[in-house]
Design an enzyme around this catalytic site. Structure first.
Site, mmCIF file in Angstrom:
data_model
loop_
_atom_site.group_PDB
_atom_site.id
_atom_site.type_symbol
_atom_site.label_atom_id
_atom_site.label_comp_id
_atom_site.label_asym_id
_atom_site.label_seq_id
_atom_site.Cartn_x
_atom_site.Cartn_y
_atom_site.Cartn_z
ATOM 1 N N CYS A 153 14.194 10.646 6.476
ATOM 2 C CA CYS A 153 14.222 10.413 7.919
ATOM 3 C C CYS A 153 15.648 10.363 8.456
ATOM 4 O O CYS A 153 15.849 10.243 9.655
ATOM 5 C CB CYS A 153 13.491 9.122 8.228
ATOM 6 S SG CYS A 153 14.271 7.736 7.429
ATOM 7 N N LYS A 157 0.889 -1.174 0.000
ATOM 8 C CA LYS A 157 0.000 0.000 0.000
ATOM 9 C C LYS A 157 0.921 1.215 0.000
ATOM 10 O O LYS A 157 1.369 1.681 1.049
ATOM 11 C CB LYS A 157 -0.897 -0.032 1.242
ATOM 12 C CG LYS A 157 -2.227 0.706 1.130
ATOM 13 C CD LYS A 157 -2.125 2.166 0.758
ATOM 14 C CE LYS A 157 -1.630 3.044 1.876
ATOM 15 N NZ LYS A 157 -1.343 4.434 1.433
ATOM 16 N N GLU A 186 -0.476 7.420 -1.271
ATOM 17 C CA GLU A 186 -1.379 7.866 -2.344
ATOM 18 C C GLU A 186 -0.847 9.113 -3.044
ATOM 19 O O GLU A 186 -1.294 9.468 -4.129
ATOM 20 C CB GLU A 186 -2.796 8.118 -1.775
ATOM 21 C CG GLU A 186 -2.924 9.283 -0.798
ATOM 22 C CD GLU A 186 -2.468 8.966 0.629
ATOM 23 O OE1 GLU A 186 -1.761 7.962 0.830
ATOM 24 O OE2 GLU A 186 -2.804 9.751 1.539
#
Ligand code: NAD
Length: 484
Positions: free
Chosen positions: A281, A173, A176
């Site tokens: 990060c 996933k 988006e």
């Protein structure tokens, strides 16, 4: 629109997510390059069933066979390097060189996965006369990988090669905001010969993630994103009795001592704070300046001024993110910090609708300020002045996060002192972005990671597999007892 609307990739079929349609924007110039429809529980369920169907055959092949697919996949990443890099650049906004470095890293991650047969050869020992114990790594089943916007190609590849080579089947996933690279990865895996259903992509946002956390047939979830969402995914997934590893946000401190090499430190810190426009990060976010290091700060500002948005500095992911970053800078200024290099209100000629922030260096930031404590996720460096090394370590230790910390000095004793005391999972000595290279693993501490194991390298084997321990007495007739 340059690209066709993005659909879910389930069992080699492209299926529309059916939900709300979002524009996919290129941060480079603000143009709409595609659309993506969000999926909900139904699409996740379909993908899980497809992955579950593919699991018995895939997990029953030998690992030697499974790596063959990934040798070919690595080659395809290399053959399509230019196109894949341009796609990352378009949907994420980073520079071409940074995009290429990301895809090259994906190839390195795949290379590591191809060495897996050598790494997980099973353990076997004659524990007493005629009695043997053996230990085997078994795949978990259907697993899910949820990824952020900042590395559309590399972060999915943190998980895909290792988890699949180890025999699992997967639902990815992706964010988006950057859905395009994920589908190219799926196409290349198919071209490499990965059987149908072993790898599936479901596009969506919160609803899709919640469906993943709740789905009873998903055995494990790896998540990479903000700490806010990492906590939600970790808690929800664990409460549904899944194995979860959730990597979160970061606030990385670079401790600079007066004896540090001036040129090397200045260029390293400047590269760390501006690489990927600070949207990684591992970016330097706070420089803790110990004692009198004005000579290094001066050089650092000189280096930062050579980094130009739209040229060797990429874009910020969205207008909202650009505004958030600029608000942090303005608030710090109001609170008494001194802006040495100011990247606010930057416009790139010919790309006026793109989202850019120039390198920004802020001196005399105090540890209690919001900019010193929170993740800014932009090309912004806060300088916090301290009188000694222990005070610097105290500041680093007081952060909620713990992804990376670095020290710049030519004194081995001071470097070791910091490396031993910093509360972070990845430490740099004279290195501004201390990403461990394979076979070492990637993962932070504190609020930068929840769960056991790391996401890449050898440590990931423990996350993607379960151990089977078998005890065998080869000759039941023999007179030996179990301890002999
Ligand atoms: P994000 O947390 O907003 O999104 C990550 C994923 O979670 C996406 O797939 C998104 O669709 C989903 N999501 C967003 N909101 C959700 C919600 N309310 N419920 C369920 N799912 C939700 O992160 P981002 O903005 O895409 O990425 C940037 C963040 O990721 C930064 O904080 C950065 O430090 C972090 N990051 C960490 C690492 C690491 O290794 N620790 C690596 C890369 C990025």
């Amino acid at each position: 629109m340059k690209y066709k609307p993005v659909k879910n990739f389930i069992g080699d079929e492209l299926i529309d997510g059916g939900g709300e349609k979002l524009d996919v924007c290129s941060p480079l110039d603000g143009s709409v390059i595609s659309k993506v429809s969000l999926s909900a529980a139904e699409a996740v369920d379909k993908a899980v069933h497809t992955a579950k169907e593919a699991f018995p055959a895939w997990s029953n092949t030998t690992i030697k066979e499974r790596v063959q697919v990934f040798f070919r996949y690595k080659q395809l990443l290399e053959e399509n390097m230019d196109e894949l890099s341009k796609l990352v650049q378009e949907e994420n906004g980073k520079t071409y060189d940074e995009s290429k470095a990301e895809v090259l890293k994906s190839a390195e991650l795949t290379e590591f996965a191809c060495s897996m047969p050598q790494l997980i050869s099973n353990e076997i020992l004659e524990v007493s006369k005629g009695v043997e114990c053996r230990e085997e790594h078994h795949p978990l089943g259907v697993v899910a990988s949820i990824t952020p916007f900042n590395f559309p190609n590399m972060v999915p590849n943190w998980t895909i090669p290792n988890a699949l080579v180890l025999g699992n089947t997967m639902i990815l996933k992706p964010s988006e905001i950057v859905p395009l690279s994920a589908n190219r990865i799926a196409e290349l895996l198919k071209e490499a010969g990965l059987p149908k259903g072993v790898f599936n992509v479901v596009h969506g946002a919160q609803e899709a993630v919640e469906a993943i956390c709740d789905h009873p047939e998903i055995q494990a979830i790896s998540f990479v994103g903000s700490t806010r969402v990492a906590k939600i995914v970790y808690q929800r997934g664990c409460s549904n009795l899944k194995r979860v590893m959730a990597l979160g946000s970061a606030k990385n401190h670079l401790i600079v001592l007066p004896d540090a090499n001036i040129e090397m430190t200045a260029s390293n810190v400047a590269a760390s704070m501006t690489g990927c426009a600070g949207q990684r990060c591992m970016a330097a976010s706070a420089m803790v300046a110990v004692g009198s290091v004005d000579h290094i700060i001066e050089k650092l500002c000189e280096e930062a001024r050579k980094i130009i948005p739209g040229k060797n500095l990429g874009a910020i992911i969205s207008k909202k993110a650009k505004e958030r970053i600029e608000n942090y800078i303005t608030e710090a200024e109001k609170d008494g910090a001194k802006i040495l290099v100011d990247g606010r209100n930057y416009k790139v000629e010919g790309k006026e609708n793109g989202f850019y922030v120039g390198p920004t260096i802020i001196d005399y930031v105090r540890p209690e300020m919001r900019i010193a404590r929170e993740e800014v996720f932009g090309p912004v460096l806060s300088i916090i002045r301290t009188k000694d090394l222990d005070e610097a370590i105290e500041i680093e230790n007081s952060s909620n996060y713990g992804n990376a910390a670095a020290v710049f000095t030519q004194n081995g004793g001071y470097a070791k002192y910091v490396a031993e005391r910093a509360s972070a999972g990845m430490i740099g000595v004279n290195i501004g972005v201390p990403v461990p290279r394979e076979p070492f693993s990637f993962g932070g501490w504190n609020d930068s990671k929840f769960g056991v194991c790391d996401i890449t390298g050898k440590s990931s084997i423990g996350f993607w597999t379960k151990l089977k321990k078998t005890t065998i007495k080869w000759n039941p007739e023999s007179k030996v007892n179990w301890m002999s």
